[in-house]
Design an enzyme around this catalytic site. Structure first.
Site, PDB file in Angstrom:
ATOM      1  N   TYR A 124       0.822  -1.207   0.000  1.00 59.97           N
ATOM      2  CA  TYR A 124       0.000   0.000   0.000  1.00 59.97           C
ATOM      3  C   TYR A 124       0.862   1.266   0.000  1.00 59.97           C
ATOM      4  O   TYR A 124       0.340   2.358   0.160  1.00 59.97           O
ATOM      5  CB  TYR A 124      -0.956   0.001   1.210  1.00 59.97           C
ATOM      6  CG  TYR A 124      -2.107  -0.967   1.054  1.00 59.97           C
ATOM      7  CD1 TYR A 124      -1.859  -2.326   0.908  1.00 59.97           C
ATOM      8  CD2 TYR A 124      -3.416  -0.538   1.024  1.00 59.97           C
ATOM      9  CE1 TYR A 124      -2.884  -3.224   0.758  1.00 59.97           C
ATOM     10  CE2 TYR A 124      -4.464  -1.431   0.874  1.00 59.97           C
ATOM     11  CZ  TYR A 124      -4.187  -2.772   0.741  1.00 59.97           C
ATOM     12  OH  TYR A 124      -5.210  -3.661   0.583  1.00 59.97           O
ATOM     13  N   LYS A 173       2.916 -15.007   4.639  1.00 61.30           N
ATOM     14  CA  LYS A 173       3.105 -15.894   3.483  1.00 61.30           C
ATOM     15  C   LYS A 173       4.616 -16.127   3.331  1.00 61.30           C
ATOM     16  O   LYS A 173       5.212 -15.947   2.258  1.00 61.30           O
ATOM     17  CB  LYS A 173       2.490 -15.224   2.232  1.00 61.30           C
ATOM     18  CG  LYS A 173       2.453 -16.084   0.991  1.00 61.30           C
ATOM     19  CD  LYS A 173       1.402 -17.165   1.013  1.00 61.30           C
ATOM     20  CE  LYS A 173       1.515 -18.061  -0.202  1.00 61.30           C
ATOM     21  NZ  LYS A 173       0.635 -19.227  -0.165  1.00 61.30           N
ATOM     22  N   ASP A 206      -3.252 -18.344   3.127  1.00 60.11           N
ATOM     23  CA  ASP A 206      -4.287 -19.087   2.376  1.00 60.11           C
ATOM     24  C   ASP A 206      -4.994 -20.090   3.280  1.00 60.11           C
ATOM     25  O   ASP A 206      -6.221 -20.200   3.291  1.00 60.11           O
ATOM     26  CB  ASP A 206      -3.717 -19.755   1.108  1.00 60.11           C
ATOM     27  CG  ASP A 206      -2.278 -20.212   1.240  1.00 60.11           C
ATOM     28  OD1 ASP A 206      -1.650 -19.929   2.280  1.00 60.11           O
ATOM     29  OD2 ASP A 206      -1.764 -20.860   0.310  1.00 60.11           O
ATOM     30  N   ASP A 230      -6.205  -6.321   5.177  1.00 49.64           N
ATOM     31  CA  ASP A 230      -7.329  -5.698   4.484  1.00 49.64           C
ATOM     32  C   ASP A 230      -8.315  -6.785   4.035  1.00 49.64           C
ATOM     33  O   ASP A 230      -9.525  -6.702   4.264  1.00 49.64           O
ATOM     34  CB  ASP A 230      -6.786  -4.922   3.273  1.00 49.64           C
ATOM     35  CG  ASP A 230      -7.775  -3.890   2.762  1.00 49.64           C
ATOM     36  OD1 ASP A 230      -8.824  -3.715   3.395  1.00 49.64           O
ATOM     37  OD2 ASP A 230      -7.488  -3.263   1.731  1.00 49.64           O
TER      38      ASP A 230
END
Ligand code: NAI
Length: 339
Positions: A124, A173, A206, A230
Site C-alpha cells: 500500500y 506468506k 491461504d 485488508d
C-alpha cells in the site's frame, strides 16, 4: 469536557451514515465541536485536490477524526485518500474487530475476532509503475521494515494482553515471500517471548482464510501485514453478517482516525438504505479512545438491542421488514433514552 474532532463525512453513503452517527453521539451528551472537512470525490470537485491542506491541518490540530468512507477510482485517477491519511499521520495500526450481534443472520454464533493490520507499509506504499509506455509489465514494490513489524506486533500483543484475550495468530506468506513474510514472522517470534501468557501460533494466509471460513471460533486476536489484513478483515465481517457491522480504527502515536471497514457503497448511495452500524461502532471505538467509556458502552448496548429486536433495522439485516438509515439511527437514540 469538550472535544474538537475533525469530521470527514465522505462520499457515497458517507453523508447519510455520518448524519445518523452525529445525532447518536450528541444524544449521549458528549460535547464535541465537529470541524467538518472534505476529502475524496467531494474535495476533488470543490478544490481539485482529493486531500486539501485544510483537512490535513484540521486533523493535525485535533489529533482525532471520524471519517465516512471515501471513494477511490479503480485502476486510474487519484490515489486512495484513506491510504494518504494513514501515511500522513503515520497511523500504523489498523484495529478491526468483528463480533457477532444477536439478531443478525450469519453462518456462525459467538464470533469475536480482533484483527490488527499493519497500516503503512508493503503493497500500500504506492511505489508502483508500468515499466514502459505500452504497459507491457507493471511493478508494485512492497517494503517491510523491522521497525514497521516491531511496532504493529508489539501493539497487537500488548492490546491482546490488556483486553484479556488468550491467543494471537500471526498471519503471513513466509513460505513464498521468504524475505518480507520471513521478517514479519521472525519478529513476531521475538516479540512473543515477552508475552508468555498469550498462546502464540502462526498461519500461512491461504490456510488462514480457509480456517476462518470453516471455524472462526478457533481464533481470537489476529495480526498481519497490510494487504492480508485488508482482505481478512472483510472476510471476518462476512462471518458476522457483512460489512454493515465492521468498524475500524487507524491509530498512530500522534493521531487517530476512526471509520467503518466498508467503502462508499455507490450501488446504494443516496437511498437511505445503508446500515449505519459500522460507523456507529467506529464512533464507539473513538469514544473509548478518548476515555468516554460510559457513552461508548451505552451506544454499543443500544445498537445491540436495536439489532436484536429486529424491528427498526436496515434492509441488509432484515430484507423483508426494514427501515431506512435515518430511522435506524432514531431507533438507536430511543434505545439510549430507555437505558
Ligand atoms: P463497499 O464496501 O463500498 O461495498 C461492498 C458491498 O457492501 C456493496 O454491495 C455495498 O452495497 C455493501 N455495503 C457496504 N457498506 C454497507 C452498509 N453500510 N450497509 C449496507 N450495505 C453496505 O466496497 P466497494 O464497492 O468495493 O468499494 C466502493 C468504493 O469505496 C471504492 O471506491 C473503494 O475504493 C472505496 N472504499 C473506501 C474505504 C474507506 O473509505 N475506508 C474502504 C473500502 C473501500
Amino acid at each position: 469536557m469538550s472535544y474538537n474532532i475533525t469530521l470527514i463525512p465522505g462520499d457515497g453513503i458517507g453523508p447519510e451514515i455520518t448524519a445518523a452517527v452525529l445525532k447518536i453521539i450528541k444524544h449521549t451528551g458528549v460535547d464535541i465541536n465537529w470541524e467538518i472537512m472534505s476529502a475524496g470525490m467531494e474535495a476533488m470537485d470543490k478544490y481539485r485536490d482529493p486531500l486539501p491542506q485544510e483537512t490535513v491541518d484540521s486533523i493535525a490540530r485535533n489529533k482525532l477524526a471520524l471519517k465516512g468512507p471515501l471513494t477511490t477510482p479503480v485502476g486510474k485517477g487519484f490515489r486512495s485518500v484513506n491510504v494518504a491519511l494513514r501515511k500522513e499521520f503515520d497511523l500504523y495500526i489498523n484495529q478491526r474487530p468483528a463480533k457477532t450481534f444477536k439478531g443478525v443472520k450469519s453462518h456462525y454464533d459467538n464470533v469475536d475476532l480482533l484483527i490488527f493490520r499493519e497500516n503503512t507499509e508493503e503493497f500500500y506504499s504506492g511505489i508502483e509503475h508500468y515499466i514502459d509506455s505500452s504497459r507491457s509489465a507493471a511493478e508494485t514494490i512492497g517494503i517491510i521494515t523491522r521497525r514497521g513489524c516491531e511496532r504493529i506486533l508489539k501493539y497487537a500483543f500488548e492490546q491482546t494482553q490488556l483486553l484479556g484475550r488468550k491467543k494471537i495468530t500471526v498471519v503471513h506468506k513466509a513460505n513464498i515471500m521468504k524475505f518480507t513474510g520471513g521478517l514479519f514472522l521472525d519478529i513476531s517470534k521475538e516479540v512473543a517471548v515477552n508475552y508468555p501468557l498469550i498462546k502464540y501460533e502462526d498461519k500461512i494466509v491461504d490456510n488462514m482464510a480457509m480456517q476462518m471460513v470453516l471455524n472462526p471460533n478457533q481464533f481470537d486476536s489476529i495480526v498481519t501485514t497490510n494487504l492480508f489484513g485488508d482482505i481478512l478483515s472483510d472476510l471476518a465481517s462476512g462471518l458476522v453478517g457483512g460489512l454493515g457491522f465492521a468498524p475500524g480504527a487507524n491509530i498512530g502515536q500522534g493521531a487517530a482516525i476512526f471509520e467503518a471497514v466498508h467503502g462508499s457503497a455507490p450501488d446504494i448511495a443516496g437511498q437511505n438504505i445503508a446500515n449505519p452500524c459500522a460507523l456507529v461502532l467506529g464512533a464507539v471505538m473513538m469514544l473509548n479512545y478518548i476515555k468516554e467509556h460510559k457513552a461508548a458502552d451505552k451506544i454499543e448496548k443500544a445498537v445491540s438491542k436495536v439489532i436484536e429486536d429486529g424491528l427498526f433495522v436496515t434492509k441488509d439485516i432484515n430484507p423483508t421488514n426494514y427501515v431506512g438509515t435515518k430511522e435506524m439511527g432514531e431507533a438507536i437514540m430511543k434505545e439510549l433514552d430507555r437505558q
